[in-house]
Design a protein around this motif. Structure first.
Motif, mmCIF file in Angstrom:
data_model
loop_
_atom_site.group_PDB
_atom_site.id
_atom_site.type_symbol
_atom_site.label_atom_id
_atom_site.label_comp_id
_atom_site.label_asym_id
_atom_site.label_seq_id
_atom_site.Cartn_x
_atom_site.Cartn_y
_atom_site.Cartn_z
ATOM 1 N N THR A 39 0.739 -1.105 0.140
ATOM 2 C CA THR A 39 -0.098 -0.032 -0.153
ATOM 3 C C THR A 39 0.847 1.182 -0.110
ATOM 4 O O THR A 39 0.771 2.264 -0.752
ATOM 5 C CB THR A 39 -1.005 0.137 1.193
ATOM 6 N N GLN A 40 1.969 1.147 0.734
ATOM 7 C CA GLN A 40 2.813 2.552 0.785
ATOM 8 C C GLN A 40 3.273 2.789 -0.352
ATOM 9 O O GLN A 40 3.587 3.698 -0.769
ATOM 10 C CB GLN A 40 3.737 2.216 2.129
ATOM 11 N N ALA A 51 2.456 1.549 -3.502
ATOM 12 C CA ALA A 51 1.717 2.031 -4.317
ATOM 13 C C ALA A 51 1.248 3.578 -4.266
ATOM 14 O O ALA A 51 1.158 4.471 -5.309
ATOM 15 C CB ALA A 51 0.432 1.249 -4.352
ATOM 16 N N SER A 52 1.230 4.090 -2.958
ATOM 17 C CA SER A 52 1.068 5.479 -2.898
ATOM 18 C C SER A 52 2.150 6.332 -3.408
ATOM 19 O O SER A 52 1.969 7.545 -3.844
ATOM 20 C CB SER A 52 0.792 5.659 -1.404
ATOM 21 N N GLU A 53 3.331 5.869 -2.959
ATOM 22 C CA GLU A 53 4.529 6.577 -3.365
ATOM 23 C C GLU A 53 4.770 6.450 -4.865
ATOM 24 O O GLU A 53 5.146 7.704 -5.616
ATOM 25 C CB GLU A 53 5.962 5.938 -2.696
ATOM 26 N N GLU A 54 4.363 5.643 -5.468
ATOM 27 C CA GLU A 54 4.747 5.339 -6.929
ATOM 28 C C GLU A 54 3.509 5.711 -7.947
ATOM 29 O O GLU A 54 3.619 5.498 -9.117
ATOM 30 C CB GLU A 54 5.305 3.908 -7.316
ATOM 31 N N LYS A 55 2.383 6.032 -7.185
ATOM 32 C CA LYS A 55 1.147 6.333 -8.054
ATOM 33 C C LYS A 55 0.669 5.311 -8.868
ATOM 34 O O LYS A 55 0.304 5.338 -10.019
ATOM 35 C CB LYS A 55 1.315 7.840 -8.907
ATOM 36 N N PHE A 56 0.471 4.036 -8.456
ATOM 37 C CA PHE A 56 -0.269 3.138 -9.187
ATOM 38 C C PHE A 56 -1.386 2.479 -8.439
ATOM 39 O O PHE A 56 -1.423 2.546 -7.163
ATOM 40 C CB PHE A 56 0.667 2.093 -9.819
ATOM 41 N N LYS A 57 -2.265 1.881 -9.058
ATOM 42 C CA LYS A 57 -3.507 1.246 -8.293
ATOM 43 C C LYS A 57 -2.898 -0.080 -7.645
ATOM 44 O O LYS A 57 -2.414 -0.785 -8.377
ATOM 45 C CB LYS A 57 -4.609 1.012 -9.064
#
Length: 224
Positions: free
Chosen positions: A151-152, A154-160
């Protein structure tokens, strides 16, 4: 010059054919012990049994066969532990492999699926959509540890990132989740993660990963 019994170690005078202490027959010069340690190495259980039987009366033979059995046991333990460690590590099926590149998204009737699965289906079957989907189990501790890591990232790399506990889903939702792409490696193990982009299956991985392993996997399949 006095010599010593090869079996019990007691002193034996020249010319004696039998040891006075253990009654073992003296060996002629050059008589080898190799067959005993070889037997122990090939059949460790037999070697250990003979070591226990011979340790008092045939000390030298016991030492040789016991050494062979011990060395073989250590070697087998080493390879066994290596196998267990490897089996617990995540096995990657990266983007450079061919097993997933032809797994294109299939059209599936999602009219009876839940809102959550409909949203997932719409996204992973659309153009230019990069997504990481995790198939988990609600009671899986490794899944629970893995979720915040991914989750972290994905948030940093901007993917779903989508995370589903498949054991709590309806049969319809489960069929949608596993049927859109040909999930060749999914056999119920969890967590199971797969990456899709532009309606194509890029790669998958089975098992828990720490942050570094997760980043390496995502990089290998072209998600980062």
């Amino acid at each position: 010059m006095a010599k010593f019994c090869s079996e019990c170690g007691k002193k034996v005078e020249n010319g004696q054919k039998l040891c006075d202490n253990c009654k073992a027959k003296r060996r002629s010069s050059g008589q080898g012990d190799a067959p005993w340690w070889i037997l122990g190495a090939i059949l460790p259980p037999v070697g250990l049994i003979l070591f226990l039987v011979w340790k008092n009366d045939r000390k030298k033979d016991a030492k040789n066969i016991g050494t062979g059995a011990l060395v073989a046991t250590i070697v087998w333990l080493f390879f066994g532990l290596s196998f267990l460690i490897d089996s617990n590590n995540a096995s990657f099926n990266g983007g450079n492999n061919n097993s997933g590149v032809n797994n294109l998204a299939k059209e599936i009737d999602v009219s009876s699926a839940s809102k959550e699965l409909k949203e997932w289906y719409t996204y992973v079957t659309s153009e230019d959509a990069l997504a990481v989907t995790v198939v988990a189990l609600s009671y899986c501790d490794y899944c629970k540890q893995y979720k915040p890591i991914l989750t972290q990232i994905a948030s940093e790399e901007k993917f779903k990132m989508y995370y589903f506990d498949i054991d709590t889903m309806s049969e319809i939702d489960s069929a949608v989740l596993t049927g859109v792409y040909n999930l060749e490696k999914y056999e119920g193990s969890s967590p199971y993660s797969f990456v899709t982009k532009n309606k194509k299956f890029l790669g998958d991985v089975v098992g828990y990963m720490n942050r570094e392993q997760t980043i390496n996997f995502l990089t290998s399949v072209g998600a980062m």
